[in-house]
Design a protein around this motif. Structure first.
Motif, PDB file in Angstrom:
ATOM      1  N   LEU A  16      -5.004   4.121  -1.859  1.00 59.66           N
ATOM      2  CA  LEU A  16      -4.713   2.979  -1.873  1.00 59.66           C
ATOM      3  C   LEU A  16      -4.755   2.237  -2.885  1.00 59.66           C
ATOM      4  O   LEU A  16      -4.508   1.002  -3.532  1.00 59.66           O
ATOM      5  CB  LEU A  16      -5.020   2.300  -0.236  1.00 59.66           C
ATOM      6  CG  LEU A  16      -4.542   2.715   1.744  1.00 59.66           C
ATOM      7  CD1 LEU A  16      -5.451   1.767   1.815  1.00 59.66           C
ATOM      8  CD2 LEU A  16      -3.107   2.287   0.640  1.00 59.66           C
ATOM      9  N   ALA A  20      -2.610   0.277  -5.480  1.00 60.11           N
ATOM     10  CA  ALA A  20      -2.644  -1.618  -5.678  1.00 60.11           C
ATOM     11  C   ALA A  20      -2.550  -1.095  -7.015  1.00 60.11           C
ATOM     12  O   ALA A  20      -1.789  -2.773  -7.660  1.00 60.11           O
ATOM     13  CB  ALA A  20      -3.749  -1.879  -5.187  1.00 60.11           C
ATOM     14  N   SER A  23       0.622  -0.764  -8.412  1.00 49.46           N
ATOM     15  CA  SER A  23       1.942  -1.930  -7.938  1.00 49.46           C
ATOM     16  C   SER A  23       1.696  -2.829  -8.477  1.00 49.46           C
ATOM     17  O   SER A  23       2.999  -3.870  -8.701  1.00 49.46           O
ATOM     18  CB  SER A  23       0.969  -2.301  -6.503  1.00 49.46           C
ATOM     19  OG  SER A  23       2.027  -3.519  -6.470  1.00 49.46           O
ATOM     20  N   GLU A  59       6.692   1.998  -1.809  1.00 46.55           N
ATOM     21  CA  GLU A  59       5.370   2.028  -2.465  1.00 46.55           C
ATOM     22  C   GLU A  59       4.300   1.130  -1.208  1.00 46.55           C
ATOM     23  O   GLU A  59       3.664   1.581  -0.696  1.00 46.55           O
ATOM     24  CB  GLU A  59       5.320   1.090  -3.558  1.00 46.55           C
ATOM     25  CG  GLU A  59       3.544   0.212  -4.215  1.00 46.55           C
ATOM     26  CD  GLU A  59       3.796  -0.848  -4.541  1.00 46.55           C
ATOM     27  OE1 GLU A  59       2.824  -1.951  -4.862  1.00 46.55           O
ATOM     28  OE2 GLU A  59       4.618  -1.242  -5.573  1.00 46.55           O
ATOM     29  N   ALA A  63       1.780   2.574   1.478  1.00 43.16           N
ATOM     30  CA  ALA A  63       0.462   1.965   1.638  1.00 43.16           C
ATOM     31  C   ALA A  63       0.489   1.777   3.286  1.00 43.16           C
ATOM     32  O   ALA A  63      -0.119   1.463   3.652  1.00 43.16           O
ATOM     33  CB  ALA A  63       0.642   0.598   1.177  1.00 43.16           C
TER      34      ALA A  63
END
Length: 97
Positions: A16, A20, A23, A59, A63
């Motif tokens: 994760l 991030a 992202s 994405e 998540a």
């Protein structure tokens, strides 16, 4: 919580964290491509914007799934120990009667 469960949770949390960072890069690329499309500099950026939108959607789905897995793993041991305790009490109570 057993060590292997803790290790799984740590692995997912690391995933994760990497997601991030990806992202942030994806959002920066999307904003630059959107700016170029709005200014009319490149019309080919419109296809990149569409692709980036799909990648952002994927994405978010990843998540959400990883978050659900983390929550399930954190509560799994509590749930199984509670069920084991109930089964033990039921067997012990049946044996006493």
């Amino acid at each position: 919580m057993y060590y292997r469960e803790f290790a799984r949770i740590k692995k997912i949390e690391n995933f994760l964290e990497n997601l991030a960072y990806a992202s942030i890069l994806l959002d920066a690329g999307l904003s630059v491509a959107t700016l170029l499309v709005i200014k009319g500099v490149l019309s080919a950026s419109a296809s990149f914007v569409a692709l980036a939108d799909y990648l952002v959607f994927i994405e978010v789905i990843l998540a959400g799934v990883m978050l659900a897995v983390i929550l399930a793993l954190k509560h799994y041991s509590k749930l199984t120990s509670g069920i084991d305790r109930l089964i033990f009490k039921a067997k012990y109570k049946a044996a006493r009667v």
